[in-house]
Design an enzyme around this catalytic site. Sequence first.
Site, PDB file in Angstrom:
ATOM      1  N   LEU A  10      -6.764  -5.698  58.563  1.00  0.00           N
ATOM      2  CA  LEU A  10      -6.412  -5.417  57.161  1.00  0.00           C
ATOM      3  C   LEU A  10      -7.335  -4.425  56.466  1.00  0.00           C
ATOM      4  O   LEU A  10      -7.087  -4.052  55.324  1.00  0.00           O
ATOM      5  CB  LEU A  10      -6.371  -6.721  56.361  1.00  0.00           C
ATOM      6  CG  LEU A  10      -5.329  -7.743  56.839  1.00  0.00           C
ATOM      7  CD1 LEU A  10      -5.365  -8.989  55.963  1.00  0.00           C
ATOM      8  CD2 LEU A  10      -3.931  -7.144  56.834  1.00  0.00           C
ATOM      9  N   ASP A  22      -0.912   2.159  55.429  1.00  0.00           N
ATOM     10  CA  ASP A  22       0.505   2.217  55.815  1.00  0.00           C
ATOM     11  C   ASP A  22       1.191   3.551  55.538  1.00  0.00           C
ATOM     12  O   ASP A  22       2.393   3.598  55.317  1.00  0.00           O
ATOM     13  CB  ASP A  22       1.297   1.098  55.095  1.00  0.00           C
ATOM     14  CG  ASP A  22       0.670  -0.262  55.327  1.00  0.00           C
ATOM     15  OD1 ASP A  22       0.204  -0.510  56.444  1.00  0.00           O
ATOM     16  OD2 ASP A  22       0.634  -1.057  54.370  1.00  0.00           O
ATOM     17  N   HIS A  30       3.394  -2.648  61.201  1.00  0.00           N
ATOM     18  CA  HIS A  30       3.535  -3.209  59.855  1.00  0.00           C
ATOM     19  C   HIS A  30       4.851  -3.983  59.800  1.00  0.00           C
ATOM     20  O   HIS A  30       5.881  -3.468  60.241  1.00  0.00           O
ATOM     21  CB  HIS A  30       3.534  -2.069  58.827  1.00  0.00           C
ATOM     22  CG  HIS A  30       3.516  -2.555  57.424  1.00  0.00           C
ATOM     23  ND1 HIS A  30       2.368  -3.024  56.818  1.00  0.00           N
ATOM     24  CD2 HIS A  30       4.509  -2.688  56.508  1.00  0.00           C
ATOM     25  CE1 HIS A  30       2.650  -3.402  55.582  1.00  0.00           C
ATOM     26  NE2 HIS A  30       3.939  -3.207  55.369  1.00  0.00           N
ATOM     27  N   ASN A  89      -0.727   1.491  64.300  1.00  0.00           N
ATOM     28  CA  ASN A  89      -0.645   0.213  63.585  1.00  0.00           C
ATOM     29  C   ASN A  89       0.792  -0.310  63.621  1.00  0.00           C
ATOM     30  O   ASN A  89       1.741   0.455  63.772  1.00  0.00           O
ATOM     31  CB  ASN A  89      -1.071   0.409  62.123  1.00  0.00           C
ATOM     32  CG  ASN A  89      -1.053  -0.882  61.328  1.00  0.00           C
ATOM     33  OD1 ASN A  89      -1.511  -1.938  61.803  1.00  0.00           O
ATOM     34  ND2 ASN A  89      -0.503  -0.845  60.127  1.00  0.00           N
ATOM     35  N   GLY A 119      -3.306 -13.284  66.046  1.00  0.00           N
ATOM     36  CA  GLY A 119      -3.470 -12.601  67.329  1.00  0.00           C
ATOM     37  C   GLY A 119      -2.277 -12.691  68.256  1.00  0.00           C
ATOM     38  O   GLY A 119      -2.411 -12.441  69.455  1.00  0.00           O
ATOM     39  N   SER A 120      -1.103 -13.000  67.715  1.00  0.00           N
ATOM     40  CA  SER A 120       0.056 -13.092  68.615  1.00  0.00           C
ATOM     41  C   SER A 120       0.423 -11.726  69.190  1.00  0.00           C
ATOM     42  O   SER A 120       0.798 -11.619  70.365  1.00  0.00           O
ATOM     43  CB  SER A 120       1.256 -13.726  67.908  1.00  0.00           C
ATOM     44  OG  SER A 120       1.700 -12.911  66.857  1.00  0.00           O
ATOM     45  N   ASN A 121       0.290 -10.686  68.381  1.00  0.00           N
ATOM     46  CA  ASN A 121       0.551  -9.336  68.915  1.00  0.00           C
ATOM     47  C   ASN A 121      -0.504  -8.934  69.927  1.00  0.00           C
ATOM     48  O   ASN A 121      -0.194  -8.371  70.976  1.00  0.00           O
ATOM     49  CB  ASN A 121       0.600  -8.322  67.776  1.00  0.00           C
ATOM     50  CG  ASN A 121       1.916  -8.348  67.046  1.00  0.00           C
ATOM     51  OD1 ASN A 121       2.907  -7.796  67.507  1.00  0.00           O
ATOM     52  ND2 ASN A 121       1.953  -9.036  65.915  1.00  0.00           N
TER      53      ASN A 121
HETATM   54  C1  GRF Z   1       1.839  -8.835  62.238  1.00  0.00           C
HETATM   55  O1  GRF Z   1       2.927  -9.283  61.508  1.00  0.00           O
HETATM   56  C2  GRF Z   1       1.681  -7.349  62.115  1.00  0.00           C
HETATM   57  O2  GRF Z   1       2.874  -6.707  61.857  1.00  0.00           O
HETATM   58  C3  GRF Z   1       0.762  -7.202  60.943  1.00  0.00           C
HETATM   59  O3  GRF Z   1      -0.096  -8.303  61.008  1.00  0.00           O
HETATM   60  C4  GRF Z   1       0.537  -9.373  61.689  1.00  0.00           C
HETATM   61  C5  GRF Z   1      -0.385  -9.837  62.758  1.00  0.00           C
HETATM   62  O4  GRF Z   1       0.081 -11.020  63.342  1.00  0.00           O
HETATM   63  N1  GRF Z   1       0.117  -5.913  60.916  1.00  0.00           N
HETATM   64  P1  GRF Z   1      -0.674 -11.591  64.605  1.00  0.00           P
HETATM   65  O5  GRF Z   1      -2.103 -11.806  64.210  1.00  0.00           O
HETATM   66  O6  GRF Z   1      -0.539 -10.596  65.699  1.00  0.00           O
HETATM   67  O7  GRF Z   1      -0.003 -12.886  64.952  1.00  0.00           O
END
Ligand code: GRF
Length: 199
Positions: free
Chosen positions: A86, A146, A105, A103, A13-15
């Site tokens: 996913l 993708d 990737h 999305n 969940g960092s994004n």
């Molecule tokens: C990220 O690397 C994103 O590109 C991919 O999944 C990962 C998610 O990372 N789709 P996080 O859960 O946001 O840390």
Amino acid sequence: MRKRIAIFASGKGSNAENIIKYFKNNSLAEVVLVISNALNANVLLRAKHLDTQAVVITKEDLYHSETALQILKKEKIDWIILAGFLWIFPKTILDQYPNKVINIHPALLPKYGGKGMYGMYIHKAVVENREKETGITIHYVNEKYDEGKIIFQAKAEISATDTPESIAAKIHLLEQQHFPKVIEKLIITNESSPSLGGG
Ligand code: GRF
């Protein structure tokens, strides 16, 4: 009215956290909902910490009923962001959100995409193939893994000493740096010419 964003995420969940924070005091949009398919996903803790509503859905909710779609409608969601989600995204929702499902990737698509290509699997493959560069791709989502139209890419160089772990760190930085800004730009573009569907 601020545009309402839902983030689908099932991992660290960092994004998601970065996007939530970016839009907290933003007049254009806000993240109002996090949706996860994993009960134990760290992203749920992050959402709670950031006072953002989060729900867990099942395959049944997403593919075999209208439950997930109804949640989005009830929350008046305008944009859907996938950040570490996913599962294939269902046509029922894509049809209702044309060019509004995005999305990220962690590779330079069309290379290193498709089912099973995620996280460290990608970075290991990139090292094994002695690639000179990798990066991130932000793209529209369609019904295949993708393969939707590419919106934005950023590259990172790979040196001889890079490992899958060090590449993951570079990718992480690129994601943090670009993803919220690209989403913001898409929303702005869509506001000024909605017929383009944002891209
Ligand atoms: C990220 O690397 C994103 O590109 C991919 O999944 C990962 C998610 O990372 N789709 P996080 O859960 O946001 O840390």
